[in-house]
Design a protein around this motif. Structure first.
Motif, PDB file in Angstrom:
ATOM      1  N   PRO A   1       0.816  -1.214   0.000  1.00  0.00           N
ATOM      2  CA  PRO A   1       0.000   0.000   0.000  1.00  0.00           C
ATOM      3  C   PRO A   1       0.849   1.263   0.000  1.00  0.00           C
ATOM      4  N   GLY A   2       0.311   2.301  -0.614  1.00  0.00           N
ATOM      5  CA  GLY A   2       1.009   3.573  -0.656  1.00  0.00           C
ATOM      6  C   GLY A   2       0.894   4.319   0.656  1.00  0.00           C
ATOM      7  N   PRO A   3       1.761   5.284   0.889  1.00  0.00           N
ATOM      8  CA  PRO A   3       1.729   6.050   2.133  1.00  0.00           C
ATOM      9  C   PRO A   3       0.483   6.934   2.221  1.00  0.00           C
ATOM     10  N   VAL A   4       0.060   7.174   3.453  1.00  0.00           N
ATOM     11  CA  VAL A   4      -1.080   8.051   3.715  1.00  0.00           C
ATOM     12  C   VAL A   4      -0.594   9.198   4.600  1.00  0.00           C
ATOM     13  N   LEU A   5      -0.756  10.418   4.141  1.00  0.00           N
ATOM     14  CA  LEU A   5      -0.339  11.595   4.893  1.00  0.00           C
ATOM     15  C   LEU A   5      -1.516  12.161   5.677  1.00  0.00           C
ATOM     16  N   GLY A   6      -1.221  12.647   6.883  1.00  0.00           N
ATOM     17  CA  GLY A   6      -2.252  13.237   7.722  1.00  0.00           C
ATOM     18  C   GLY A   6      -1.709  14.407   8.508  1.00  0.00           C
ATOM     19  N   THR A   7      -2.530  14.913   9.406  1.00  0.00           N
ATOM     20  CA  THR A   7      -2.151  16.080  10.204  1.00  0.00           C
ATOM     21  C   THR A   7      -2.403  15.798  11.678  1.00  0.00           C
ATOM     22  N   HIS A   8      -1.382  15.917  12.482  1.00  0.00           N
ATOM     23  CA  HIS A   8      -1.528  15.850  13.935  1.00  0.00           C
ATOM     24  C   HIS A   8      -1.926  17.211  14.503  1.00  0.00           C
ATOM     25  N   LEU A   9      -1.267  18.256  14.026  1.00  0.00           N
ATOM     26  CA  LEU A   9      -1.575  19.610  14.461  1.00  0.00           C
ATOM     27  C   LEU A   9      -1.546  20.528  13.238  1.00  0.00           C
ATOM     28  N   SER A  10      -2.680  21.109  12.916  1.00  0.00           N
ATOM     29  CA  SER A  10      -2.741  22.011  11.772  1.00  0.00           C
ATOM     30  C   SER A  10      -2.209  23.390  12.153  1.00  0.00           C
ATOM     31  N   ARG A  11      -1.883  24.193  11.174  1.00  0.00           N
ATOM     32  CA  ARG A  11      -1.435  25.552  11.437  1.00  0.00           C
ATOM     33  C   ARG A  11      -2.537  26.367  12.129  1.00  0.00           C
ATOM     34  N   GLU A  12      -3.769  26.122  11.697  1.00  0.00           N
ATOM     35  CA  GLU A  12      -4.880  26.864  12.287  1.00  0.00           C
ATOM     36  C   GLU A  12      -5.034  26.525  13.772  1.00  0.00           C
ATOM     37  N   ASP A  13      -4.997  25.215  14.089  1.00  0.00           N
ATOM     38  CA  ASP A  13      -5.158  24.809  15.488  1.00  0.00           C
ATOM     39  C   ASP A  13      -3.969  25.230  16.344  1.00  0.00           C
ATOM     40  N   SER A  14      -2.782  25.289  15.724  1.00  0.00           N
ATOM     41  CA  SER A  14      -1.596  25.641  16.505  1.00  0.00           C
ATOM     42  C   SER A  14      -1.637  27.085  17.005  1.00  0.00           C
ATOM     43  N   ARG A  15      -2.433  27.928  16.370  1.00  0.00           N
ATOM     44  CA  ARG A  15      -2.515  29.329  16.795  1.00  0.00           C
ATOM     45  C   ARG A  15      -3.094  29.468  18.201  1.00  0.00           C
ATOM     46  N   GLU A  16      -3.844  28.425  18.635  1.00  0.00           N
ATOM     47  CA  GLU A  16      -4.411  28.445  19.976  1.00  0.00           C
ATOM     48  C   GLU A  16      -3.393  27.976  21.021  1.00  0.00           C
ATOM     49  N   VAL A  17      -2.300  27.400  20.567  1.00  0.00           N
ATOM     50  CA  VAL A  17      -1.293  26.837  21.466  1.00  0.00           C
ATOM     51  C   VAL A  17      -0.121  27.796  21.657  1.00  0.00           C
ATOM     52  N   TYR A  18       0.226  28.540  20.590  1.00  0.00           N
ATOM     53  CA  TYR A  18       1.418  29.382  20.610  1.00  0.00           C
ATOM     54  C   TYR A  18       1.041  30.857  20.672  1.00  0.00           C
ATOM     55  N   ALA A  19       2.037  31.691  20.860  1.00  0.00           N
ATOM     56  CA  ALA A  19       1.831  33.131  20.942  1.00  0.00           C
ATOM     57  C   ALA A  19       1.315  33.681  19.619  1.00  0.00           C
ATOM     58  N   GLU A  20       0.718  34.839  19.683  1.00  0.00           N
ATOM     59  CA  GLU A  20       0.160  35.462  18.497  1.00  0.00           C
ATOM     60  C   GLU A  20       1.232  35.625  17.417  1.00  0.00           C
ATOM     61  N   GLY A  21       0.873  35.253  16.196  1.00  0.00           N
ATOM     62  CA  GLY A  21       1.806  35.352  15.078  1.00  0.00           C
ATOM     63  C   GLY A  21       2.716  34.145  14.907  1.00  0.00           C
ATOM     64  N   THR A  22       2.559  33.159  15.816  1.00  0.00           N
ATOM     65  CA  THR A  22       3.400  31.953  15.751  1.00  0.00           C
ATOM     66  C   THR A  22       2.521  30.752  15.438  1.00  0.00           C
ATOM     67  N   GLU A  23       2.894  29.972  14.424  1.00  0.00           N
ATOM     68  CA  GLU A  23       2.119  28.783  14.075  1.00  0.00           C
ATOM     69  C   GLU A  23       3.043  27.703  13.535  1.00  0.00           C
ATOM     70  N   PHE A  24       2.608  26.441  13.690  1.00  0.00           N
ATOM     71  CA  PHE A  24       3.380  25.294  13.242  1.00  0.00           C
ATOM     72  C   PHE A  24       2.460  24.254  12.604  1.00  0.00           C
ATOM     73  N   HIS A  25       3.056  23.393  11.805  1.00  0.00           N
ATOM     74  CA  HIS A  25       2.356  22.228  11.257  1.00  0.00           C
ATOM     75  C   HIS A  25       3.095  20.975  11.675  1.00  0.00           C
ATOM     76  N   ILE A  26       2.382  20.011  12.259  1.00  0.00           N
ATOM     77  CA  ILE A  26       2.956  18.715  12.616  1.00  0.00           C
ATOM     78  C   ILE A  26       2.166  17.646  11.872  1.00  0.00           C
ATOM     79  N   GLY A  27       2.830  16.973  10.962  1.00  0.00           N
ATOM     80  CA  GLY A  27       2.165  15.988  10.129  1.00  0.00           C
ATOM     81  C   GLY A  27       2.326  14.569  10.637  1.00  0.00           C
ATOM     82  N   THR A  28       1.566  13.675  10.041  1.00  0.00           N
ATOM     83  CA  THR A  28       1.677  12.241  10.308  1.00  0.00           C
ATOM     84  C   THR A  28       1.808  11.511   8.972  1.00  0.00           C
TER      85      THR A  28
END
Length: 218
Positions: free
Chosen positions: A20-47
């Protein structure tokens, strides 16, 4: 100069029939990360859900032998900064001993250039591919090659219930294999260093690598 020798891993890609081919996903989206980090800071964590034999990958002895070293046990010097040697075999159905017997392969990464990578991503890539003949594999093991790679579907011929002699002989000798290489046409026959180290994962025998060559200036 650094020359890329790996295929890109993309979602759903096929490396080998039935895998089977690989399946990409998202653990933490950039949009959701804005609630975790300071204003103006965002990250993407994929799976990624990934079969270990995907894209350009390295086989350790554990892939074939239960008692062989796995990804976490194979010495890094067997996978990185190796003196490289390219064997030109374009247009041939297999790589035989006639192409090897005059070469000094001891301690080198021996890369078999068949040109089959031009079919990668198509149905043609998955059948009637070039491979390493058993006698040639035995000779490479006897001569002490450090690593063997190929730009084809498999280093062995792939009948449904084949014996896989190249895997059997080379991995028994502790020689790792890299399959699905690409770009070997850009390399000189010698005068480069080869790198193809995977992560140190205990209990796995294969894993994708970012294979590349460092070519010394003329």
């Amino acid at each position: 100069m650094i020359i890329e020798l790996s295929h890109r891993i993309t979602e759903g890609m096929t490396t080998y029939p039935g895998i089977p081919g690989p399946v990409l996903g998202t653990h933490l989206s950039r949009e959701d990360s804005r609630e975790v980090y300071a204003e103006g800071t965002e990250f993407h964590i994929g799976t990624i859900t990934l079969t270990a034999n995907t894209g350009t990958y390295l086989d350790t002895p554990y892939h074939r032998y239960a008692e062989g070293p796995d990804l976490s046990q194979l010495p890094i010097e067997r996978m990185a900064d190796l003196p490289g040697l390219v064997v030109r075999a374009e247009g041939r159905p297999s790589v035989g001993l006639d192409l090897l017997r005059e070469l000094d392969v001891r301690g080198r990464a021996v890369l078999l250039h068949t040109g089959w990578d031009r079919h990668f991503g198509t149905d043609a890539y998955l059948r009637d591919h070039p491979y390493l003949e058993p006698e040639a594999a035995a000779w490479l093991a006897e001569q002490g090659a450090a690593l063997v790679g190929i730009d084809s579907l498999n280093i062995d011929a792939t009948p449904p219930k084949g014996e896989r002699p190249a895997h059997t002989l080379l991995l028994a000798a502790g020689i790792p294999l890299v399959e699905h290489l690409t770009g070997l046409a850009r390399l000189p026959v010698s005068g480069f260093r080869f790198h193809a180290a995977p992560p140190m994962i205990a209990g796995l025998g294969t894993f994708p690598v970012r294979a590349y060559a460092v070519v010394r200036a003329a």
